[in-house]
Design a protein around this motif. Structure first.
Motif, PDB file in Angstrom:
ATOM      1  N   ASN A  51       4.409 -17.918  24.523  1.00  0.00           N
ATOM      2  CA  ASN A  51       5.156 -17.246  25.572  1.00  0.00           C
ATOM      3  C   ASN A  51       4.992 -18.016  26.888  1.00  0.00           C
ATOM      4  OD1 ASN A  51       5.807 -15.524  27.716  1.00  0.00           O
ATOM      5  ND2 ASN A  51       5.143 -13.689  26.620  1.00  0.00           N
ATOM      6  N   LYS A  52       6.103 -18.514  27.401  1.00  0.00           N
ATOM      7  CA  LYS A  52       6.074 -19.341  28.607  1.00  0.00           C
ATOM      8  C   LYS A  52       5.603 -18.544  29.829  1.00  0.00           C
ATOM      9  CE  LYS A  52       9.524 -22.081  30.989  1.00  0.00           C
ATOM     10  NZ  LYS A  52      10.917 -22.523  30.870  1.00  0.00           N
ATOM     11  N   GLU A  53       6.033 -17.292  29.906  1.00  0.00           N
ATOM     12  CA  GLU A  53       5.646 -16.444  31.043  1.00  0.00           C
ATOM     13  C   GLU A  53       4.118 -16.295  31.097  1.00  0.00           C
ATOM     14  OE1 GLU A  53       7.022 -12.364  30.821  1.00  0.00           O
ATOM     15  OE2 GLU A  53       6.345 -11.926  32.861  1.00  0.00           O
ATOM     16  N   ALA A  54       3.484 -16.152  29.927  1.00  0.00           N
ATOM     17  CA  ALA A  54       2.022 -16.015  29.891  1.00  0.00           C
ATOM     18  C   ALA A  54       1.364 -17.298  30.394  1.00  0.00           C
ATOM     19  CB  ALA A  54       1.550 -15.697  28.480  1.00  0.00           C
ATOM     20  N   ALA A  55       1.918 -18.444  29.962  1.00  0.00           N
ATOM     21  CA  ALA A  55       1.355 -19.727  30.389  1.00  0.00           C
ATOM     22  C   ALA A  55       1.480 -19.871  31.908  1.00  0.00           C
ATOM     23  CB  ALA A  55       2.058 -20.874  29.678  1.00  0.00           C
ATOM     24  N   ILE A  56       2.633 -19.505  32.454  1.00  0.00           N
ATOM     25  CA  ILE A  56       2.841 -19.648  33.904  1.00  0.00           C
ATOM     26  C   ILE A  56       1.889 -18.726  34.667  1.00  0.00           C
ATOM     27  CG2 ILE A  56       4.493 -19.217  35.784  1.00  0.00           C
ATOM     28  CD1 ILE A  56       6.692 -20.233  33.840  1.00  0.00           C
ATOM     29  N   LYS A  57       1.672 -17.529  34.149  1.00  0.00           N
ATOM     30  CA  LYS A  57       0.765 -16.606  34.835  1.00  0.00           C
ATOM     31  C   LYS A  57      -0.675 -17.118  34.799  1.00  0.00           C
ATOM     32  CE  LYS A  57       3.648 -12.640  35.226  1.00  0.00           C
ATOM     33  NZ  LYS A  57       4.254 -11.414  34.728  1.00  0.00           N
ATOM     34  N   ALA A  58      -1.070 -17.702  33.693  1.00  0.00           N
ATOM     35  CA  ALA A  58      -2.408 -18.295  33.607  1.00  0.00           C
ATOM     36  C   ALA A  58      -2.528 -19.452  34.603  1.00  0.00           C
ATOM     37  CB  ALA A  58      -2.677 -18.797  32.191  1.00  0.00           C
ATOM     38  N   MET A  59      -1.482 -20.260  34.675  1.00  0.00           N
ATOM     39  CA  MET A  59      -1.485 -21.401  35.603  1.00  0.00           C
ATOM     40  C   MET A  59      -1.567 -20.917  37.049  1.00  0.00           C
ATOM     41  SD  MET A  59       1.571 -23.492  33.739  1.00  0.00           S
ATOM     42  CE  MET A  59       1.832 -24.720  35.016  1.00  0.00           C
ATOM     43  N   ARG A  60      -0.810 -19.859  37.349  1.00  0.00           N
ATOM     44  CA  ARG A  60      -0.817 -19.323  38.718  1.00  0.00           C
ATOM     45  C   ARG A  60      -2.237 -18.911  39.109  1.00  0.00           C
ATOM     46  NH1 ARG A  60       3.669 -15.552  39.150  1.00  0.00           N
ATOM     47  NH2 ARG A  60       4.809 -17.474  39.555  1.00  0.00           N
ATOM     48  N   PHE A  61      -2.939 -18.283  38.146  1.00  0.00           N
ATOM     49  CA  PHE A  61      -4.323 -17.929  38.414  1.00  0.00           C
ATOM     50  C   PHE A  61      -5.132 -19.196  38.704  1.00  0.00           C
ATOM     51  CE2 PHE A  61      -8.710 -17.534  36.957  1.00  0.00           C
ATOM     52  CZ  PHE A  61      -9.141 -16.530  37.812  1.00  0.00           C
ATOM     53  N   GLY A  62      -4.911 -20.216  37.884  1.00  0.00           N
ATOM     54  CA  GLY A  62      -5.642 -21.478  38.064  1.00  0.00           C
ATOM     55  C   GLY A  62      -5.449 -22.053  39.461  1.00  0.00           C
ATOM     56  N   TYR A  63      -4.194 -22.108  39.903  1.00  0.00           N
ATOM     57  CA  TYR A  63      -3.949 -22.657  41.238  1.00  0.00           C
ATOM     58  C   TYR A  63      -4.598 -21.797  42.326  1.00  0.00           C
ATOM     59  CZ  TYR A  63      -0.645 -25.846  39.035  1.00  0.00           C
ATOM     60  OH  TYR A  63      -0.089 -26.818  38.245  1.00  0.00           O
ATOM     61  N   ALA A  64      -4.612 -20.471  42.120  1.00  0.00           N
ATOM     62  CA  ALA A  64      -5.159 -19.575  43.148  1.00  0.00           C
ATOM     63  C   ALA A  64      -6.668 -19.723  43.294  1.00  0.00           C
ATOM     64  CB  ALA A  64      -4.795 -18.122  42.826  1.00  0.00           C
ATOM     65  N   VAL A  65      -7.346 -20.219  42.248  1.00  0.00           N
ATOM     66  CA  VAL A  65      -8.808 -20.373  42.351  1.00  0.00           C
ATOM     67  C   VAL A  65      -9.210 -21.859  42.382  1.00  0.00           C
ATOM     68  CG1 VAL A  65      -9.353 -18.112  41.343  1.00  0.00           C
ATOM     69  CG2 VAL A  65      -9.166 -20.102  39.832  1.00  0.00           C
ATOM     70  N   ASN A  66      -8.274 -22.687  42.862  1.00  0.00           N
ATOM     71  CA  ASN A  66      -8.556 -24.116  43.033  1.00  0.00           C
ATOM     72  C   ASN A  66      -9.059 -24.798  41.776  1.00  0.00           C
ATOM     73  OD1 ASN A  66      -7.930 -24.524  45.723  1.00  0.00           O
ATOM     74  ND2 ASN A  66      -9.854 -23.501  46.345  1.00  0.00           N
ATOM     75  N   ALA A  67      -8.488 -24.408  40.640  1.00  0.00           N
ATOM     76  CA  ALA A  67      -8.958 -24.971  39.372  1.00  0.00           C
ATOM     77  C   ALA A  67      -8.088 -26.149  38.950  1.00  0.00           C
ATOM     78  CB  ALA A  67      -8.915 -23.886  38.299  1.00  0.00           C
ATOM     79  N   THR A  68      -8.537 -26.827  37.915  1.00  0.00           N
ATOM     80  CA  THR A  68      -7.694 -27.821  37.274  1.00  0.00           C
ATOM     81  C   THR A  68      -6.794 -27.093  36.293  1.00  0.00           C
ATOM     82  OG1 THR A  68      -9.547 -29.359  37.353  1.00  0.00           O
ATOM     83  CG2 THR A  68      -7.744 -29.909  35.840  1.00  0.00           C
ATOM     84  N   VAL A  69      -5.489 -27.314  36.415  1.00  0.00           N
ATOM     85  CA  VAL A  69      -4.568 -26.732  35.435  1.00  0.00           C
ATOM     86  C   VAL A  69      -4.190 -27.864  34.490  1.00  0.00           C
ATOM     87  CG1 VAL A  69      -2.282 -25.725  35.118  1.00  0.00           C
ATOM     88  CG2 VAL A  69      -3.727 -24.979  37.027  1.00  0.00           C
ATOM     89  N   ASN A  70      -4.594 -27.733  33.240  1.00  0.00           N
ATOM     90  CA  ASN A  70      -4.346 -28.814  32.279  1.00  0.00           C
ATOM     91  C   ASN A  70      -2.896 -28.838  31.838  1.00  0.00           C
ATOM     92  OD1 ASN A  70      -6.963 -29.950  32.140  1.00  0.00           O
ATOM     93  ND2 ASN A  70      -7.620 -28.147  30.967  1.00  0.00           N
ATOM     94  N   HIS A  71      -2.282 -30.011  31.949  1.00  0.00           N
ATOM     95  CA  HIS A  71      -0.875 -30.109  31.578  1.00  0.00           C
ATOM     96  C   HIS A  71      -0.687 -30.128  30.070  1.00  0.00           C
ATOM     97  CE1 HIS A  71       1.016 -31.052  35.693  1.00  0.00           C
ATOM     98  NE2 HIS A  71      -0.034 -30.278  35.796  1.00  0.00           N
ATOM     99  N   SER A  72      -1.788 -30.365  29.345  1.00  0.00           N
ATOM    100  CA  SER A  72      -1.719 -30.060  27.919  1.00  0.00           C
ATOM    101  C   SER A  72      -3.030 -29.411  27.485  1.00  0.00           C
ATOM    102  CB  SER A  72      -1.400 -31.307  27.092  1.00  0.00           C
ATOM    103  OG  SER A  72      -2.368 -32.282  27.298  1.00  0.00           O
ATOM    104  N   SER A  73      -2.880 -28.315  26.781  1.00  0.00           N
ATOM    105  CA  SER A  73      -4.055 -27.612  26.255  1.00  0.00           C
ATOM    106  C   SER A  73      -3.665 -27.157  24.857  1.00  0.00           C
ATOM    107  CB  SER A  73      -4.409 -26.420  27.141  1.00  0.00           C
ATOM    108  OG  SER A  73      -3.361 -25.479  27.173  1.00  0.00           O
ATOM    109  N   TYR A  74      -4.619 -26.696  24.068  1.00  0.00           N
ATOM    110  CA  TYR A  74      -4.218 -26.230  22.733  1.00  0.00           C
ATOM    111  C   TYR A  74      -4.982 -24.991  22.296  1.00  0.00           C
ATOM    112  CZ  TYR A  74      -8.118 -29.152  21.129  1.00  0.00           C
ATOM    113  OH  TYR A  74      -9.338 -29.710  20.950  1.00  0.00           O
ATOM    114  N   PHE A  75      -4.512 -24.432  21.197  1.00  0.00           N
ATOM    115  CA  PHE A  75      -5.067 -23.160  20.711  1.00  0.00           C
ATOM    116  C   PHE A  75      -5.942 -23.368  19.483  1.00  0.00           C
ATOM    117  CE2 PHE A  75      -1.376 -21.956  23.155  1.00  0.00           C
ATOM    118  CZ  PHE A  75      -1.840 -20.860  23.870  1.00  0.00           C
ATOM    119  N   ASP A  76      -6.996 -22.572  19.420  1.00  0.00           N
ATOM    120  CA  ASP A  76      -7.909 -22.620  18.274  1.00  0.00           C
ATOM    121  C   ASP A  76      -7.894 -21.283  17.555  1.00  0.00           C
ATOM    122  OD1 ASP A  76      -9.420 -25.263  18.874  1.00  0.00           O
ATOM    123  OD2 ASP A  76      -9.501 -24.159  20.775  1.00  0.00           O
ATOM    124  N   ARG A  77      -8.226 -21.343  16.286  1.00  0.00           N
ATOM    125  CA  ARG A  77      -8.411 -20.107  15.528  1.00  0.00           C
ATOM    126  C   ARG A  77      -9.886 -19.754  15.508  1.00  0.00           C
ATOM    127  NH1 ARG A  77      -4.624 -20.482  10.079  1.00  0.00           N
ATOM    128  NH2 ARG A  77      -2.627 -20.629  11.198  1.00  0.00           N
TER     129      ARG A  77
END
Ligand code: ADP
Ligand code: MG
Ligand code: ZN
Length: 476
Positions: A51-77
């Motif tokens: 879900n793109k909206e979820a990714a954007i919301k996570a990124m927005r949080f990242g920018y708000a706390v001066n974090a590194t927002v990774n332009h590629s990340s992946y999912f684990d089981r």
């Protein structure tokens, strides 16, 4: 002497329209298991799509706390079985999260600030709910697959006060960013508390205990106090290694104690591996652009309130601690309230009345425009402070919001007209010539008598500041 070490893991439910890997709605459902589809039911062959909206919301949080927002990340089981998780694994991000290395400034009671590191914030899917009814249990999968942002702090906090300050700041931030409603009672902001102790001066951390799923600031504070005490006693009795082990505990609200739930699994127990059904989460420039739309954050608001509006820092901290309060405050000022007066009228007069009625600012009976206008009528001398309180009381019990009409009806209009006031004053002075003479020969205290008589004669409607000035003028 011991030092407490605390690290927090907070699960924030993102307020996206649809689930993390399918298009089922996340909204409230009348019935169980209706917000489901082959993907979130884990039927064979159904494939997840991020879900793109979820990714954007996570990124927005990242920018708000001066974090590194990774332009590629992946999912684990993360493999485990539980009835509320039909996949028999949770899709999460372990090895490379979308957000890493951020920080948050927390505000402490003594007025100081402290920096707390945010190790990472990762996206993961929530489980469904098990519901136990008498002799049998049911599973509701409406929540299964709802997006969570798990925010992991460094082990940087040293007291319950700091832990709560961190949680409050985090809570405020996700609400300002509008990425979650962060309702603690409903479970959209839940937290795991990791606690250990170490002798003061010792470099190495002690063994940590994880207290799971606490849903109120007060319980966080109580659970920490309990754990610190339990661990300290074990240490002093020489039973630390037996009694404090890396485990998951539960906070029992009823007994006010933590209880062992299970031994802490190691990451290896979960057989984490990259989810082969999902591609690398790649962030586009357009997503970055959208995620960088960040509203004014509480720290910035505090600075502006103090420097531009001239209010006290403590007041600014209270008002900005919740976005609803801050928006209300700002709207009052837009409608004519002077900032310092807006602080008192919002935090003391309005919140005082709402608290008594068990209401919060979100469902305040009086809106910001009305209260702002009412307060402006004190500054322009239409009303006394006392009169304004009567108008507010009236509005808490009646529907009308027509302030002028209410003032009229309650007879609260303040008299500031020089001519009308002087007529009353002159009458009072004429009737008390002896006292006027005493005053003039040095009995200053009589000034209050003249003011009192004038107020009385006007039935309390005279503007007291004006009365003071005019009497001073007449007697000089
Ligand atoms: P895991 O992957 O096993 O959950 P993490 O390293 O991710 O462990 O840490 C989880 C949380 O525990 C983090 O918030 C971290 O700050 C905190 N933590 C780690 N070590 C300690 C410790 N000794 N005392 C208190 N908290 C700790
Ligand atoms: Mg963890
Ligand atoms: Zn679904």
């Amino acid at each position: 002497m011991f030092e407490t070490v605390i690290g927090l893991e907070v699960h924030v439910q993102l307020n996206t329209k649809t689930k993390l890997f399918c298009s089922c709605p996340t909204s409230f459902a009348e019935h169980q298991n209706i917000n489901t589809c082959p993907t979130c039911l884990a039927l064979p062959g159904a494939l997840p799509v991020v879900n793109k909206e979820a990714a954007i919301k996570a990124m927005r949080f990242g920018y708000a706390v001066n974090a590194t927002v990774n332009h590629s990340s992946y999912f684990d089981r993360k493999s485990y079985f539980y009835p509320d998780s039909p996949m028999a694994y949770q899709i999460t991000q372990l090895h490379k999260a979308i957000v890493q290395n951020g920080e948050l400034l927390i505000d402490l009671l003594d007025g100081s600030q402290k920096r707390v590191s945010i190790t990472q914030a990762h996206l993961e899917a929530d489980a469904g709910k098990n519901m136990h009814e008498g002799s049998h249990s049911k599973v509701d999968l409406n929540r299964a697959g709802t997006p969570l942002l798990e925010i992991v702090s460094g082990p940087d906090m040293r007291s319950a006060e700091e832990a709560v300050a961190y949680l409050k700041k985090l809570h405020a931030i996700v609400r300002y960013l509008d990425i979650s409603d962060a309702n603690m009672q409903e479970g959209s902001f839940r937290c795991d508390v990791n606690v250990s102790i170490r002798p003061k001066g010792q470099e190495a951390f002690g063994t940590r205990v994880e207290v799971k799923n606490i849903n109120s600031f007060r319980f966080v504070s109580q659970a920490i106090a309990y754990e610190v005490e339990r661990q300290r006693e074990a240490y002093e009795d020489g039973r630390y290694t037996e009694e404090v082990c890396q485990e998951t505990r539960l906070w029992s609200v009823a007994d006010g104690v933590t209880r062992s739930m299970r031994g802490k699994e190691e990451a290896a127990d979960y057989r984490y591996f990259p989810d082969p059904d999902l591609r690398v989460l790649t962030v586009s420039d357009a997503m970055v652009e959208e995620a960088k739309h960040i509203p004014e954050m509480p720290d910035e608001k505090v600075k502006r309130y103090v420097e531009v509006l001239g209010i006290k820092r403590d007041d600014a901290l209270v008002i900005t601690s919740d976005k609803e309060l801050a928006f209300y405050f700002e709207a009052m000022i837009e409608h004519g309230a002077e900032p310092k007066m807006a602080v008192t009228w919002l935090t003391t007069e309005l919140l005082g009345r709402l608290n008594k009625m068990g209401c919060s600012i979100e469902n305040s009976l009086v809106d910001a425009k009305t209260l702002g206008t009412l307060v402006s009528k004190i500054s322009d001398d239409t009303l006394s402070g006392k009169g304004a309180k009567e108008v507010l009381d009236y509005m808490m019990e009646n529907e009308s919001r027509d302030i002028d009409q209410i003032i009229e009806r309650l007879g609260l209009k303040q008299v500031s007209d020089d001519g009308m006031l002087l007529a009353i004053i002159d009458e009072i002075l004429a009737a008390n010539q002896d006292k006027v003479a005493e005053y003039k020969s040095g009995k200053d205290k009589l000034f209050g008598f003249f003011v009192g008589q004038t107020m009385k004669a006007s039935k309390g409607s005279a503007n007291p500041n004006k009365v003071n000035d005019l009497i001073k003028e007449r007697l000089s």
